[in-house]
Write a protein that holds these residues in place. Sequence first.
Motif, short mmCIF file in Angstrom:
data_model
loop_
_atom_site.label_atom_id
_atom_site.label_comp_id
_atom_site.label_asym_id
_atom_site.label_seq_id
_atom_site.Cartn_x
_atom_site.Cartn_y
_atom_site.Cartn_z
N LYS A 49 0.86 -1.20 0.00
CA LYS A 49 0.00 0.00 0.00
C LYS A 49 0.89 1.24 0.00
CE LYS A 49 -3.56 2.49 2.55
NZ LYS A 49 -2.95 3.83 2.34
N ASP A 50 1.77 1.32 0.98
CA ASP A 50 2.76 2.38 1.03
C ASP A 50 3.82 2.03 2.07
OD1 ASP A 50 1.54 3.14 3.53
OD2 ASP A 50 0.16 4.41 2.44
N TRP A 51 4.84 2.84 2.13
CA TRP A 51 5.92 2.54 3.07
C TRP A 51 6.56 3.84 3.55
CZ3 TRP A 51 10.94 3.95 1.73
CH2 TRP A 51 11.17 4.21 0.38
N GLY A 52 7.27 3.74 4.67
CA GLY A 52 7.92 4.91 5.21
C GLY A 52 8.84 4.53 6.35
N SER A 53 9.13 5.51 7.18
CA SER A 53 10.02 5.25 8.31
C SER A 53 9.58 6.09 9.50
CB SER A 53 11.47 5.55 7.94
OG SER A 53 12.36 5.14 8.96
N THR A 54 10.39 6.06 10.52
CA THR A 54 10.05 6.69 11.79
C THR A 54 11.14 7.65 12.21
OG1 THR A 54 9.07 4.56 12.36
CG2 THR A 54 9.23 6.20 14.11
N GLY A 55 10.73 8.78 12.75
CA GLY A 55 11.68 9.75 13.28
C GLY A 55 10.97 10.61 14.30
N PHE A 56 11.24 11.90 14.28
CA PHE A 56 10.56 12.78 15.24
C PHE A 56 10.54 14.20 14.72
CE2 PHE A 56 15.02 12.48 16.57
CZ PHE A 56 15.40 13.80 16.78
N VAL A 57 9.62 14.99 15.29
CA VAL A 57 9.56 16.42 15.02
C VAL A 57 9.73 17.16 16.34
CG1 VAL A 57 8.11 16.28 12.96
CG2 VAL A 57 7.04 16.45 15.21
N GLU A 102 0.58 8.24 21.30
CA GLU A 102 -0.37 8.45 20.22
C GLU A 102 0.16 7.91 18.90
OE1 GLU A 102 -1.05 12.65 19.88
OE2 GLU A 102 1.07 13.13 20.08
N SER A 103 -0.77 7.41 18.09
CA SER A 103 -0.41 6.93 16.76
C SER A 103 -0.50 8.05 15.73
CB SER A 103 -1.33 5.79 16.34
OG SER A 103 -1.07 4.62 17.09
N TYR A 104 -1.32 9.06 16.01
CA TYR A 104 -1.58 10.11 15.03
C TYR A 104 -1.20 11.46 15.62
CZ TYR A 104 -4.49 6.19 13.63
OH TYR A 104 -4.95 4.93 13.31
N VAL A 105 -0.02 11.97 15.29
CA VAL A 105 0.44 13.23 15.88
C VAL A 105 0.07 14.43 15.03
CG1 VAL A 105 2.41 12.05 16.93
CG2 VAL A 105 2.71 13.28 14.78
N SER A 106 -0.55 14.21 13.89
CA SER A 106 -0.79 15.31 12.97
C SER A 106 -1.61 16.44 13.59
CB SER A 106 -1.48 14.82 11.70
OG SER A 106 -2.64 14.07 11.99
N THR A 107 -2.63 16.08 14.35
CA THR A 107 -3.47 17.11 14.97
C THR A 107 -2.70 17.90 16.02
OG1 THR A 107 -5.45 15.79 14.62
CG2 THR A 107 -5.59 17.53 16.26
N THR A 108 -1.98 17.20 16.89
CA THR A 108 -1.28 17.90 17.97
C THR A 108 -0.14 18.76 17.44
OG1 THR A 108 -0.09 15.82 18.33
CG2 THR A 108 -1.86 16.33 19.84
N VAL A 109 0.55 18.31 16.42
CA VAL A 109 1.61 19.12 15.82
C VAL A 109 1.00 20.33 15.13
CG1 VAL A 109 3.37 19.19 14.00
CG2 VAL A 109 3.30 17.26 15.59
N ALA A 110 -0.11 20.13 14.43
CA ALA A 110 -0.77 21.25 13.75
C ALA A 110 -1.22 22.32 14.74
CB ALA A 110 -1.97 20.74 12.96
N GLN A 111 -1.52 21.91 15.97
CA GLN A 111 -2.05 22.83 16.97
C GLN A 111 -1.02 23.18 18.05
OE1 GLN A 111 -5.65 20.91 18.34
NE2 GLN A 111 -6.67 21.14 16.36
N ASP A 112 0.27 22.96 17.75
CA ASP A 112 1.36 23.28 18.68
C ASP A 112 1.23 22.55 20.01
OD1 ASP A 112 2.45 25.10 16.83
OD2 ASP A 112 1.16 26.71 17.57
N GLY A 113 0.74 21.30 19.94
CA GLY A 113 0.46 20.57 21.16
C GLY A 113 1.62 19.80 21.77
N ARG A 114 2.76 19.73 21.08
CA ARG A 114 3.93 19.01 21.60
C ARG A 114 5.20 19.81 21.32
NH1 ARG A 114 0.33 16.43 23.46
NH2 ARG A 114 -0.53 14.48 22.69
N ALA A 115 6.12 19.73 22.27
CA ALA A 115 7.45 20.28 22.00
C ALA A 115 8.26 19.27 21.20
CB ALA A 115 8.17 20.60 23.31
N LEU A 116 7.93 17.98 21.37
CA LEU A 116 8.69 16.90 20.73
C LEU A 116 7.75 15.73 20.51
CD1 LEU A 116 11.59 15.74 20.01
CD2 LEU A 116 11.68 14.95 22.39
#
Length: 379
Positions: free
Chosen positions: A154-162, A237-251
């Motif tokens: 289906k698709d592929w990727g990797s893991t890191g951090f923001v 969390e499995s889905y960080v897109s919302t929290t990152v979009a809303q400045d919800g995490r430093a890391l």
Amino acid sequence: MPQLEPVRLLVPEAFSKHVSRRAFLSGATALGATALLAACAPGTSGGGSSAGLNIYTWGEYDDPDVIKAFTTKDGTAITIDSYGSNPEMIAKLSASKGTSGYDICVPTHSAIQQMVTAGLLAELDHSKLPNMKNLTPAVLDTAFDPGNVYSVCKDWGSTGFVYDTSIIQRELTSWADFWDAAANEASGSFSLLEDQGEVSFAYFLANGIPMNTDDEADIAAYREFILGMAQHVQAFESYVSTTVAQDGRALAHCWNGDARLGILNNADPDKYKWVWPAEGGNLWQDNWAIVKGAPNEEAAYAFIDYILDPEVSLKELTYVGYNTGIEGIEEAATEAGVDRPDLIFISDEIMSKLEYSEMKDTDEEVIAIYNELKAAAGQ
């Protein structure tokens, strides 16, 4: 043209807290009046009805316009039910013993052989998937499914951090940096993936230990370290897109496509920085598979083959932010002006440091340690 039935999205209660802004602004909206967005509480047994096509997949993992286009083209009703982890998916399919009502599931590479052993997946008839010819050799005939007997990429990727550069004002480049920042500038404002293996990989790689180690001394050292980090964890969390979009995490520990979505949806897209860790990471591949006992097998083949069309695949890539494994997809994405291709396509240098995760005898210990970690973190 046949009369169309609604596309239904069944979102588990646990996932609903993590649905990104895109799910509401471009997901449900794109489906229009035909969409029904409903809550599906944990513990609900079985999939959709036997009519139409029932897909069991990760949350918000397909372009709603692609789903709608297939429904329009084929006249097949589609129900999408979501899960947050491979173990959750496997447990539900195992409990139903071939009567789940699901036609398609989307296991990660490391879960394929476990599911085959458990009799959860049907063998594929490649003659019904002519568009498999569009896939690159790199995602075919893999070690986890030689000959693609049970699965198709289906698709592929990797893991890191923001990380939020307004809070962490030094450059982070490695897993070692990740853990250091988590215990310092990001303490109380950092998240770990809701994935037992990924958390352990981040520790092992940071300490020069093979990602797929099954050495008991390595596991013991991991347990001591990670339980000591519990006081610093804000969320799993499995889905960080919302929290990152809303400045919800430093890391935030995350997958590249989800990080990309969060960054693009942030009011200040330059605020967060994505890191491909210097030590490497997990090379994961999610796969289309047909559930054994699928009541709508022909529709399942038609859908998977439709997704493997290059034009459709480009739409999927643009939406989910992951490489779909189609030959020439990077060139097509570049020509289409896809945003932040650096978070989708992985350089040869980075690829040389990635490896597929494997199932090991120590996996149960790693899962138990993760559960201890969540308990210690009060979650």
